[in-house]
Each structure stands twice: as structure tokens, then as C-alpha cells.
Design a protein around this motif. Structure first.
Motif, PDB file in Angstrom:
ATOM      1  N   PHE A  52      14.321  -4.899   1.133  1.00 29.04           N
ATOM      2  CA  PHE A  52      13.294  -5.305  -0.208  1.00 29.04           C
ATOM      3  C   PHE A  52      12.248  -5.432   1.114  1.00 29.04           C
ATOM      4  CE2 PHE A  52      10.658  -9.448  -0.394  1.00 29.04           C
ATOM      5  CZ  PHE A  52      10.537  -9.464  -2.362  1.00 29.04           C
ATOM      6  N   LEU A  53      12.437  -5.836   2.571  1.00 32.42           N
ATOM      7  CA  LEU A  53      11.393  -6.633   3.163  1.00 32.42           C
ATOM      8  C   LEU A  53      10.831  -5.952   4.009  1.00 32.42           C
ATOM      9  CD1 LEU A  53      13.031  -9.414   5.265  1.00 32.42           C
ATOM     10  CD2 LEU A  53      11.815  -9.398   3.079  1.00 32.42           C
ATOM     11  N   ILE A  54      11.006  -4.538   4.039  1.00 32.74           N
ATOM     12  CA  ILE A  54      10.626  -3.562   4.642  1.00 32.74           C
ATOM     13  C   ILE A  54       9.849  -2.641   3.462  1.00 32.74           C
ATOM     14  CG2 ILE A  54      10.767  -0.845   5.199  1.00 32.74           C
ATOM     15  CD1 ILE A  54      13.562  -1.986   6.294  1.00 32.74           C
ATOM     16  N   GLU A  55      10.417  -2.422   2.072  1.00 31.75           N
ATOM     17  CA  GLU A  55      10.078  -1.911   0.877  1.00 31.75           C
ATOM     18  C   GLU A  55       8.398  -2.626   0.576  1.00 31.75           C
ATOM     19  OE1 GLU A  55      12.392  -1.063  -2.127  1.00 31.75           O
ATOM     20  OE2 GLU A  55      13.329   0.693  -1.000  1.00 31.75           O
ATOM     21  N   ALA A  56       8.533  -4.114   0.514  1.00 31.07           N
ATOM     22  CA  ALA A  56       7.671  -4.796   0.318  1.00 31.07           C
ATOM     23  C   ALA A  56       6.314  -4.737   1.554  1.00 31.07           C
ATOM     24  CB  ALA A  56       7.470  -6.239   0.052  1.00 31.07           C
ATOM     25  N   ASP A  57       6.447  -3.807   2.172  1.00 28.11           N
ATOM     26  CA  ASP A  57       5.656  -3.397   3.813  1.00 28.11           C
ATOM     27  C   ASP A  57       5.476  -4.928   5.008  1.00 28.11           C
ATOM     28  OD1 ASP A  57       4.775  -1.109   3.301  1.00 28.11           O
ATOM     29  OD2 ASP A  57       3.672  -1.192   2.288  1.00 28.11           O
ATOM     30  N   VAL A  58       6.558  -6.376   5.152  1.00 24.79           N
ATOM     31  CA  VAL A  58       6.321  -6.973   5.572  1.00 24.79           C
ATOM     32  C   VAL A  58       7.035  -7.247   7.025  1.00 24.79           C
ATOM     33  CG1 VAL A  58       5.323  -8.615   4.281  1.00 24.79           C
ATOM     34  CG2 VAL A  58       7.834  -8.403   4.167  1.00 24.79           C
TER      35      VAL A  58
END
Length: 154
Positions: A52-58
Motif C-alpha cells: 500500500f505505502l509503495i503504491e501510494a508513492d510514500v
């Protein structure tokens, strides 16, 4: 508290979660009893949150200057899952602190409304080089508030 006085927690339903990630069980996840071994659930939790964090670019695991380290985790099991089940991992955040985030997680067999397992883990955010706690980055904080926070009870 004795076993006879301890109440069994009820499994959560899908509506308790703000986001879902799909995970496929693997052949090696099953143990000799024919179900996914308990240790695999923690891998599922970690995979779902970090995806989730990777796909949200964070989060960029190889280059981010701030990373989350798991400092506490727990899981309750309600029903077995096994290979070749496809799972939906429910994610929500119940606490967003200065340098920590408490993620609430649940494992659902696809098509099921009630969780097979539910747990949590707490990330403490640290400087990637020194491993000293730092504030949760502003871009991550904004994504968490917008997409994962459980509304506060009134």
C-alpha cells in the motif's frame, strides 16, 4: 484471567477496514496440518501494508530516508485458510502518532465477509541510516489520514 473467564474476541467484518490488498497463498505457506502456518500471517500483514505505502508513492524501500520498523505485532485466528486460497487483507489505521502508526489488519478469504484472522502491528518510523526515531513524513501522514484512518468515535 483464567481460560474459563476469558472472552473470545469476535472476528471483524470487512466494513471495519478502509483498504484491501489481495495476497495469494503459496504452496510453502501450508504446514503439515494442511493450513497456512501462523507465521505466514505476519508476512501477509507486512506485505499488504508495504505494498500500500509503495503504491501510494510514500515509500521506496531501497532509497527512502525514513523507514518503518515493526516494534509490536499480534494476531488472533478465527478460521483456517490454506493454499490455494486468495486472500483480501484489510488495512486500517487506529493510531497515527508522531513517529509511529498502529495498523489494524485482517485476513479474509475472497468472497467472505468475516475475517479468518485479525491482528495489528506498529511501525515506528526511523531514519534509514541511524535507525533513530523520526516523525512520520508529511506525505505519508497525509495518505494515512485520507485513505486508512478509522474515524474517531464521537
Amino acid at each position: 484471567m483464567t481460560e474459563t473467564t476469558m472472552q473470545r474476541a469476535e472476528p471483524p467484518s470487512r466494513h471495519a477496514f478502509r483498504h484491501f490488498e489481495t495476497i495469494e497463498t503459496g504452496w510453502a505457506d501450508n504446514d503439515m496440518y494442511g493450513h497456512v502456518n501462523n507465521a505466514a500471517y505476519y508476512r501477509f500483514f507486512d506485505t499488504a501494508v508495504n505494498r500500500f505505502l509503495i503504491e501510494a508513492d510514500v515509500l521506496e524501500p531501497e532509497t527512502s530516508s525514513v523507514i518503518g520498523l515493526v516494534v509490536e505485532t499480534g494476531c488472533r485466528f478465527f478460521a483456517p485458510v490454506s493454499f490455494p486460497d486468495r486472500l483480501d487483507l484489510g488495512i486500517a489505521v487506529s493510531r497515527l502518532g508522531n513517529s509511529s502508526i498502529r495498523y489494524e489488519l485482517a485476513v479474509f478469504k475472497q468472497g467472505q465477509e468475516i475475517a479468518a484472522a485479525a491482528g495489528f502491528f506498529i511501525h515506528v518510523y526511523v531514519d534509514a541510516a541511524t535507525h533513530r526515531p523520526v516523525p512520520v513524513p508529511d506525505d505519508m501522514r497525509a495518505v494515512i489520514r485520507e485513505q486508512l484512518m478509522i474515524p474517531a468515535a464521537s
